[in-house]
Design an enzyme around this catalytic site. Structure first.
Site, PDB file in Angstrom:
ATOM      1  N   GLU A   1     -19.345  -3.883  23.559  1.00 46.38           N
ATOM      2  CA  GLU A   1     -18.485  -5.044  23.798  1.00 46.38           C
ATOM      3  C   GLU A   1     -17.219  -4.972  22.957  1.00 46.38           C
ATOM      4  OE1 GLU A   1     -21.621  -5.231  22.727  1.00 46.38           O
ATOM      5  OE2 GLU A   1     -22.721  -5.844  24.525  1.00 46.38           O
TER       6      GLU A   1
ATOM      7  N   HIS B   1      -4.039   3.035  -3.491  1.00 43.47           N
ATOM      8  CA  HIS B   1      -4.192   2.559  -2.114  1.00 43.47           C
ATOM      9  C   HIS B   1      -3.471   1.232  -1.907  1.00 43.47           C
ATOM     10  CE1 HIS B   1      -6.237   1.173   1.575  1.00 43.47           C
ATOM     11  NE2 HIS B   1      -6.312   0.022   0.948  1.00 43.47           N
TER      12      HIS B   1
ATOM     13  N   HIS C   1       0.839  -1.200   0.000  1.00 41.33           N
ATOM     14  CA  HIS C   1       0.000   0.000   0.000  1.00 41.33           C
ATOM     15  C   HIS C   1       0.873   1.249   0.000  1.00 41.33           C
ATOM     16  CE1 HIS C   1      -2.326  -3.316   1.689  1.00 41.33           C
ATOM     17  NE2 HIS C   1      -3.405  -2.714   1.265  1.00 41.33           N
TER      18      HIS C   1
ATOM     19  N   HIS D   1     -29.764 -15.105  23.447  1.00 45.58           N
ATOM     20  CA  HIS D   1     -28.844 -14.868  24.557  1.00 45.58           C
ATOM     21  C   HIS D   1     -28.128 -16.136  25.021  1.00 45.58           C
ATOM     22  CE1 HIS D   1     -30.677 -11.001  24.498  1.00 45.58           C
ATOM     23  NE2 HIS D   1     -30.094 -10.592  25.601  1.00 45.58           N
TER      24      HIS D   1
END
Lengths: 699, 699
Positions: free
Chosen positions: A434, A279, A37, A496
């Site tokens: 999280e 890129h 890159h 869950h």
């Protein structure tokens, strides 16, 4: 503190030549290997140089200096942005290392790897992780200051330093960065400066394909200090304007700072600049030659670096040493003034725990049902009382995860309305984030000098999985408190209830999963985690029950100390010559214990093995493993309320696996265990079936 | 279109009584089972009632009506918010169903489950997913309109409808919602309305613990239309103000809308209101009685509902039918005017594919090395030419994933500067947002009437894993194009090289992983995915190589049609009586083929099984599976450039597993395969070792 007086900003031709040298090296390195890159390494070179030379407080000869600023390159694909500065500023990377870019065994891999190349503070590449790591480092810096020097006025402590990060469009599109940036704003992390490479290009082309929000307005909404820097008319970075902005960002200590800096990718390549192709692809010989001409380099030469350039850049070593000498004075004064804290500092930085700490580990009386999350919470509080560097919290599930190490001390900034709030507080409120929790924990571990844990429901380990993988890759000693670890959580239902998560997490190389069977196994698990922190660094995930489980009577059953070895004989066959072995984890160990009673009553000598951690068990030598699972006892049953994948390795062809191969349901957990066939009877029947298979083979 | 004339807004005592009935039912339902989330079901009742009664265009007697608006409850824990409205508005839920809340087998599980309870448009609970699903639904609605009725003026098409979503603090803290909301703003989804329950409470207490950003400023930065609604002085929702805001939001069709509505959790419970405890715990008998008194209900009674209330609420059925009749007129007129499109509509809604579509599936000539990602890209374009409902894209890796189904047609809104932009475009630019890609794909599949795919690197499946799990749980037929599927990607190094991902993804119940060995297996995989769309709905993840792999000569090797069965004999032993079986996937099949040559040359009859999908293979009957893997051939070797977990099940005790148990490295992929022992020689040696084991056992 700065490595240069900021009111004397000068930018010489030699500075420019050094920056352009970095550009040339980036082009040549990618061209040599044929992939990589180049684009942002070229356009960002002035910014990276400016930071490394004039802003970062660092000592290139000692990348572990505790007083250093941290630099994070969040877009890891532009690793050459970092490698060229590490080379130029004297971190030990050589020109040959740059020539070996992306080649097997080199110190310059495709993405920067922490622990592999000196000066790389974190492994980046998966986008968004770096900025979240930086947020964690900034949190850790504040907590560290609280441990050692909380009374010092702002900016006056040897523990004050700045976290610098370069971030890209890709980083800012990822949700992880949104979570971490919101948290950073909430935490008012004034020691954090992010430089946003606003180049309008991503792999699919113009960012207009997918990204048209007002980034700075968003960061203002998070509570950040925002600035914008526009390029010079020729398209290059305006280093004077950037230096002014970086200075203002560092001076802003009441909130994190972001500077949006418009750049032209691959500048000044005549054709490749401002294209998506630049890129991630080599520019090609012709374009490189053309660019070298623009920059006044010899198009015939590759990796052209003059001594003058290197010598100029390496002056930063002297500036760094001067800054360090200044810092050492303050550090020494602090040591003199606070010898007890200095002793604590020495203990913590050496990775030692306080004398006698292990006495704090609770022992739970037999007979009572205790959820392992409860035992974990009790153990954490007990350890917290003797290990001040232990801190952490939950992603808004503290009451469920039982991760509140100190309810009167929340890690929250000045001005937060909560009674428990303190900038140096111990309980982290990560919010319902999280992923950011996982990644800031990585940043905290990378920063060093504290021990961090973080909790959520086991099912939501999926939300933080990319950060967990990076913790494992970097061998970071962080602890996940993953509670509600099976259908045993009951009524919340299949969204869950983890079913596949234990197996899925065990696939991650370097991550240890520990699923204790009872309260005392939980206490030993925490003790072992504390012991392994320096000797076996790496992430550990505790899988803990919501529901109560029996606390085994250790007068009858073998000691829970066996947890440290991953698996151990919990209950031996009555005749010491087992015909069948039941291997179980966590809340299912009680089923194995009951099944053993049933089988023994039938005259079948049965051993129960508690296997809280397959990873720790596999670390043991063959002799130990064979003593727990004798190869000649081929009648085996595994019991775990999750999918079977992986257990065949332990039970063998003749074995049986009691597992759960489908999603759970919303109901009382006792109903679910019964309905889904996770019962002692089922285990006993499976044992009999396995015995029959073994007999059939032997016949 | 609306179910009520909006300029005649009235709110009667009976409306209020109905809302309060919903509150009472929520309290009682949680109290009865002893656990659940009463607080927001109480505070949100007026808003949910308002939407269901006055805004949502729906026909409760036909939850699948194609012209319906969609309603998404992003905070799934407040499922009673939805269940009470489904009951009151006549979706078939009964009072007994509410009494069976969170009980085994009931239609009212802890979190709403799509496919389980009529009227539940998506399964929610894992936070942030619902709003991202809603974004996907809004995208699908626009694409559907483009398929069937692109010329109709705005608001005049039977395919115009609105996606309504309730979202919570938790949803907006999760990064997935940030990604999806940024994308929604970029896409100018004017058919999306989000109502944000701004209650200042999360599980750990006041949102001041972790969340202090300016949410509406952030949404403005994303390009959303934002409004704020303040409560009445008594703390209840001001339904007049809310109705005005909802109306304005619906009227805003040039961008998505969000309304921040301040609420008091558990309002009007005298003690529980505005507390974190009311979020996730039963209120207790005393508090419920006190609340009933406040609301004018009999504290002695539970589940108190009058006929008057039910009859009043159920009037929505008649209003819905009237709206539907109106819609049917427009729909009929559209059918008449566009019979070909109507025929296409009938085909697509029935799940059929166009006649002869399978002829488009390419056949690749043998001999040339072709990357399976390349074969996938070619197949996608070929299928795209005949299946207009097939669309998708990549999370900014289109050039790497080769997922651009039509480069001249990008799904982008009016005003986007790209040349390929069209509101009805076919190629989706998800941005660097894997998680939002996964979750919006779920929304697209839930909306129906299109077929969607999305690509990223396999290693970044981790970023989207929570969405993948929900796709599997809901059995949604979405296809993931996961390329760069091993260390075979080479120089990008360990952060980009999946090692554990195949095993980790195989753990997810209901997800099929397909890793084709060559170009023709890839084509057959896509064909099979298309065929299974309606017959075996569920997510499929394609694992595809970056590097070229040999295209097997199917005159010599067995037909790639075997891919549909998950695993098949690719090359039989020369004597048709194999002594050893080599089982491989993807790019490692060529190693097995080479090893077979070596073994056959040594006189060892060797079969090669290509096993692109263990899940599809396990669906086959025992006879087929035994024909591929005869139980009496116990010398077996598996070959996959990933961790071993799971393969023991297929190779057995006597087998050998050629795997990779650690992270990769940055280097040329050929070097990596060699250095890490993934070679044909290693496979052949493992086969010999397995044969020795079998001989030793048989002796």
């Amino acid at each position: 503190m700065s490595t240069t007086p900021t009111n004397a900003f000068e930018w010489t031709e030699l500075d420019q030549r050094t920056v352009d040298t970095a550009r040339v090296l980036a082009m040549d390195a990618v061209q040599k290997v044929g992939n990589g890159h180049p684009g942002t390494a070229m356009s960002l070179a002035p910014a990276a140089y400016l930071i490394f030379q004039r802003f970062l407080r660092h000592d290139p000869t000692d990348p572990a200096w505790v007083g250093r600023d941290r630099f994070v390159l969040s877009p890891g694909h532009t690793s050459l942005t970092l490698y060229t500065q590490l080379y130029l500023s004297g971190y030990g990377l050589s020109l040959d290392d740059l020539k070996a870019f992306r080649v097997a065994g080199s110190r310059t891999p495709g993405h920067p790897e922490h622990g592999h190349t000196a000066g790389v503070e974190t492994t980046t590449g998966p986008l968004g992780q770096g900025i979240a790591n930086a947020v964690g480092m900034a949190m850790a810096a504040r907590y560290e200051r609280g441990l050692f020097d909380p009374e010092a006025p702002a900016g006056q402590s040897p523990f004050d330093h700045t976290i610098w990060a370069i971030v890209s469009d890709g980083d800012l599109e990822e949700g992880i960065s949104a979570e971490a940036s919101s948290l950073a704003g909430h935490q008012k992390l004034g020691n954090l400066v992010a430089l946003y490479d606003d180049n309008h290009i991503s792999i699919e082309g113009d960012t207009a394909t997918a990204f048209s929000e007002d980034v700075l307005a968003r960061y203002e909404a998070y509570g950040w200090h925002v600035q914008r820097v526009t390029p010079k008319t020729d398209g290059d970075i305006d280093v004077h304007a950037l230096a002014t902005a970086l200075e203002a960002a560092r001076a802003e200590t009441s909130r994190p700072s972001i500077i949006a800096m418009r750049t032209i990718i691959a500048w000044p390549a005549p054709n490749a600049q401002d294209t998506a192709k630049a890129h991630g692809s080599a520019l090609g010989e012709a374009e490189i030659a053309a660019t070298k001409k623009v920059l006044g380099f010899d198009p015939q030469k590759t990796f052209e670096v003059t001594d003058e350039v290197v010598n100029h850049a390496r002056e930063v070593v002297q500036r760094g040493k001067a800054a360090r000498a200044e810092w050492e004075k303050g550090f020494h004064a602090w040591r003199e003034a606070a010898p007890e804290r200095a002793a604590e500092f020495d203990r913590i930085t050496s990775g030692e725990l306080p004398d006698g700490w292990e006495k704090a580990v609770p022992v739970f009386p037999a007979g009572k049902d205790v959820a392992t999350r409860k035992a974990s919470g009790d153990t954490l509080k007990a350890l917290g009382a003797v290990i001040p560097e232990l801190w952490g919290g939950s992603a808004d599930l503290a009451e469920s995860n039982l991760t509140t190490i100190d309810e009167d001390s929340s890690f929250l900034p000045e001005g937060n309305p909560l009674k428990s709030a303190s900038p140096y507080g111990r309980t982290i409120h990560f919010g319902i984030r999280e992923h950011a929790m996982g990644s800031t924990m990585n940043g905290i571990a990378l920063h060093g000098n504290t021990r961090v844990f973080g909790g959520t429901f086991l099912v939501f380990s999926d939300y933080m999985r990319p950060a967990v993988r990076l913790a494992a890759l970097m061998k970071l000693p962080v602890t996940y408190v993953w509670t509600h670890d099976s259908i045993g959580l009951g009524e919340d239902g299949p969204t869950h209830q983890p079913v596949e998560h234990l197996a899925a997490l065990r696939t991650i190389p370097g991550l240890s999963i520990v699923r204790p069977a009872d309260a005392n196994e939980t206490a030993v698990a925490w003790r072992t985690i504390a012991e392994r922190h320096s000797s076996h660094p790496g992430p550990v995930g505790l899988a803990l029950t919501r529901q109560g489980v029996p606390t085994f009577d250790r007068e009858v059953f073998h000691s829970a100390d066996g947890v440290a070895k991953g698996g151990y004989v919990l209950a031996e066959a009555s005749n010491f010559a087992p015909k069948v072995i039941l291997i179980a984890t966590g809340s299912e160990v009680q089923l194995a214990v009951k099944a053993r009673e049933e089988l023994e009553a039938d005259g079948i000598p049965t051993r129960v093995v508690s296997m809280p951690s397959i990873e720790w068990f596999n670390e043991q030598d063959q002799a130990y493993r064979d003593s727990v699972l004798p190869p000649n006892v081929r009648a085996r049953v595994s019991v775990e309320a999750g999918i079977a994948q992986g257990w065949r390795e332990l039970v063998g062809d003749a074995g049986r696996i009691i597992s759960l191969e489908h999603y759970g349901a919303s109901a009382d957990y006792k109903v679910l265990f019964r309905e889904f066939g996770l019962t002692a009877d089922a285990v006993a029947n499976a044992a009999r079936a396995s015995l029959r298979t073994v007999e059939a083979i032997s016949r």
